[in-house]
Design a protein around this motif. Structure first.
Motif, short mmCIF file in Angstrom:
data_model
loop_
_atom_site.label_atom_id
_atom_site.label_comp_id
_atom_site.label_asym_id
_atom_site.label_seq_id
_atom_site.Cartn_x
_atom_site.Cartn_y
_atom_site.Cartn_z
N LEU A 100 0.83 -1.21 0.00
CA LEU A 100 0.00 0.00 0.00
C LEU A 100 0.86 1.26 0.00
N LYS A 101 1.95 1.23 0.74
CA LYS A 101 2.85 2.40 0.78
C LYS A 101 3.51 2.62 -0.58
N GLN A 102 3.92 1.52 -1.21
CA GLN A 102 4.53 1.63 -2.52
C GLN A 102 3.57 2.27 -3.52
N LEU A 103 2.32 1.86 -3.46
CA LEU A 103 1.31 2.45 -4.34
C LEU A 103 1.08 3.92 -3.99
N ALA A 104 0.99 4.21 -2.69
CA ALA A 104 0.72 5.58 -2.24
C ALA A 104 1.80 6.55 -2.71
N GLU A 105 3.03 6.08 -2.77
CA GLU A 105 4.15 6.95 -3.15
C GLU A 105 4.13 7.31 -4.64
N GLN A 106 3.28 6.65 -5.41
CA GLN A 106 3.21 6.94 -6.85
C GLN A 106 2.20 8.04 -7.18
N GLY A 107 1.51 8.56 -6.17
CA GLY A 107 0.67 9.72 -6.39
C GLY A 107 -0.80 9.51 -6.66
N PRO A 108 -1.42 8.41 -6.22
CA PRO A 108 -2.85 8.26 -6.43
C PRO A 108 -3.64 9.13 -5.45
N ASN A 109 -4.90 9.38 -5.76
CA ASN A 109 -5.77 10.00 -4.76
C ASN A 109 -6.82 9.02 -4.24
N ALA A 110 -6.74 7.77 -4.73
CA ALA A 110 -7.66 6.72 -4.28
C ALA A 110 -6.95 5.38 -4.37
N ILE A 111 -7.01 4.60 -3.29
CA ILE A 111 -6.41 3.27 -3.26
C ILE A 111 -7.46 2.26 -2.80
N VAL A 112 -7.55 1.14 -3.53
CA VAL A 112 -8.48 0.07 -3.19
C VAL A 112 -7.69 -1.16 -2.76
N GLY A 113 -7.98 -1.67 -1.58
CA GLY A 113 -7.46 -2.96 -1.13
C GLY A 113 -8.55 -3.98 -1.35
N VAL A 114 -8.32 -4.94 -2.23
CA VAL A 114 -9.34 -5.91 -2.60
C VAL A 114 -9.31 -7.08 -1.61
N GLY A 115 -10.27 -7.11 -0.70
CA GLY A 115 -10.34 -8.20 0.26
C GLY A 115 -10.11 -7.77 1.69
N PRO A 127 -3.57 6.69 7.92
CA PRO A 127 -3.25 7.93 8.64
C PRO A 127 -1.96 8.59 8.16
N GLN A 128 -1.07 7.82 7.54
CA GLN A 128 0.19 8.36 7.04
C GLN A 128 0.02 9.11 5.72
N TYR A 129 -1.13 8.88 5.06
CA TYR A 129 -1.43 9.52 3.78
C TYR A 129 -2.83 10.12 3.83
N PRO A 130 -3.02 11.16 4.62
CA PRO A 130 -4.37 11.71 4.85
C PRO A 130 -5.03 12.31 3.61
N LYS A 131 -4.25 12.59 2.57
CA LYS A 131 -4.83 13.16 1.35
C LYS A 131 -5.26 12.10 0.35
N ILE A 132 -4.99 10.84 0.67
CA ILE A 132 -5.41 9.73 -0.19
C ILE A 132 -6.63 9.06 0.43
N ASN A 133 -7.60 8.73 -0.40
CA ASN A 133 -8.80 8.02 0.06
C ASN A 133 -8.61 6.52 -0.15
N PHE A 134 -8.99 5.74 0.86
CA PHE A 134 -8.80 4.29 0.82
C PHE A 134 -10.16 3.58 0.86
N LEU A 135 -10.24 2.47 0.13
CA LEU A 135 -11.40 1.58 0.19
C LEU A 135 -10.90 0.16 0.43
N VAL A 136 -11.54 -0.54 1.37
CA VAL A 136 -11.26 -1.96 1.57
C VAL A 136 -12.53 -2.73 1.20
N VAL A 137 -12.43 -3.53 0.16
CA VAL A 137 -13.56 -4.35 -0.25
C VAL A 137 -13.74 -5.48 0.76
N ASP A 138 -14.95 -5.63 1.30
CA ASP A 138 -15.23 -6.61 2.36
C ASP A 138 -14.45 -6.29 3.63
N GLY A 139 -14.05 -5.04 3.78
CA GLY A 139 -13.20 -4.68 4.90
C GLY A 139 -13.94 -4.39 6.19
#
Length: 361
Positions: A100-115, A127-139
């Protein structure tokens, strides 16, 4: 979590970029055609989406592919751009945090964790990337931290599984049906409970044989060989309709029913698997219990574009078309009106579908 040097971090980020943007996968679009839209983040995109897949990854024709279909829709309808990263079996939370950190460092504004396995990792990373929105599917929120930049898609798969059970009961000739799950627990249990309840709503005398591929861990989602062995045993014991909730492992079930011949049926899961299996297997895919992960991912991306990102738990059920049943192939045409009667009763609250298999008679 282990520390990473700046040099190592750059290497890891480059590795994700290679996996997410350059390597081709055997994924499918919503129509079943091969596609590859996650080719990099564009600064001008209103939604810059990163997807961290679950075990099995793209090409599972199920859970992960449904998430990818949502990304495809976001690209075509919202002008989004995207990158992706794959998972491997037996990962630790620390490894998922790194991804997730590796992805966050590439500049997205939305990250999905599938599962659901991403739940703990997202709680650490978000909390370390407050400007990025996260979604956890089935989370779920494991620490009750209520991160303001995290959403959790809460699907109700027991409802679509109930309809799959009704379909199985109306189709079986032997009065024996089967269920194959990846691993017991809160994620797969509702599929089994709903399916069994649906079967017995038609005829309590129908026998439901249930077996899980593994007792724990994530191997059960990517083990077609063991799923095939379990399916063959169920078929030998008289089952003529078998439902799976096992991700990529479902391919083994499809092989088994196709080899068993006419009158043997499989029920798919998550995606409309009739549209995704080889042509010689389609005549054995009775239906699929849909879990519209694609809808969840698209809705999340749209909320980010609109400047009102989803947070907290977002419910998806029959009533809002978050789950459902497929009718591809026409095998349920004669029973569709009866199945729809049960769907309406669930939507109206007349039927409360159970989620715990141990409480289903």
């Amino acid at each position: 979590m282990r520390r990473i040097s700046k040099v190592a971090a750059v290497g890891l980020i480059a590795a994700v970029a290679l996996t997410g943007c350059g390597e081709k996968h055997a994924g499918s679009s919503a129509s079943g055609a091969p596609s590859d839209v996650c080719t990099g983040l564009k600064p001008s995109s209103p939604v810059k989406l990163a997807i961290a897949f679950d075990v099995g990854g793209r090409g599972d024709h199920s859970f992960n592919d449904s998430a990818y279909a949502g990304a495809e829709n976001a690209v075509s309808k919202l002008g989004a751009s995207c990158i992706e990263a794959q998972a491997t079996q037996g990962e630790s939370d620390a490894q998922r945090e790194d991804r997730l950190k590796q992805l966050a460092e590439q500049g997205p504004n939305a990250i999905v964790g599938v599962g659901y396995l991403y739940s703990k990792a997202v709680n650490v990373v978000a909390p370390q990337y407050p400007k990025i929105n996260f979604l956890v599917v089935d989370g779920y929120d494991p620490d009750k931290t209520v991160n303001k930049n995290v959403a959790y898609d809460a699907f109700q798969p027991q409802e679509s599984s109930f309809l799959a059970g009704v379909a199985a009961a109306l189709t079986t000739k032997s009065k024996i049906v089967g269920f194959i799950g990846a691993v017991p627990g809160a994620t797969i249990g509702p599929f089994q409970a709903g399916y069994t309840a649906g079967v017995h709503a038609i005829a309590p005398s129908i026998k439901v044989e249930s077996q899980y591929i593994v007792p724990s861990g994530d191997k059960g989602y990517a083990d077609p060989a063991d799923a095939k062995t379990i399916a063959q045993k169920m078929l030998d014991d008289g089952a003529d309709v078998i439902f799976h909730a096992a991700g990529q492992s479902g391919a083994g079930l499809f092989e088994a029913v196709a080899a068993a011949g006419k009158g043997k049926w499989a029920i798919g899961v998550d995606s409309d698997q009739y549209t995704q299996v080889p042509a010689d297997q389609r005549s054995h895919i009775l239906t699929s219990a849909l879990k519209r992960v694609d809808t969840g991912v698209f809705d999340f991306a749209q909320s980010v574009k609109q400047g009102k990102p989803q947070t907290g738990y977002v419910a998806y059920d029959l009533k809002n078309s978050g789950v459902g049943l497929s009718y591809s192939g026409g095998f349920l045409d004669k029973d569709k009106s009866r199945i729809m009667q049960y769907q309406k009763k669930i939507e109206d609250g007349q039927i409360k579908v159970p989620t715990d298999p141990s409480k289903v008679k």
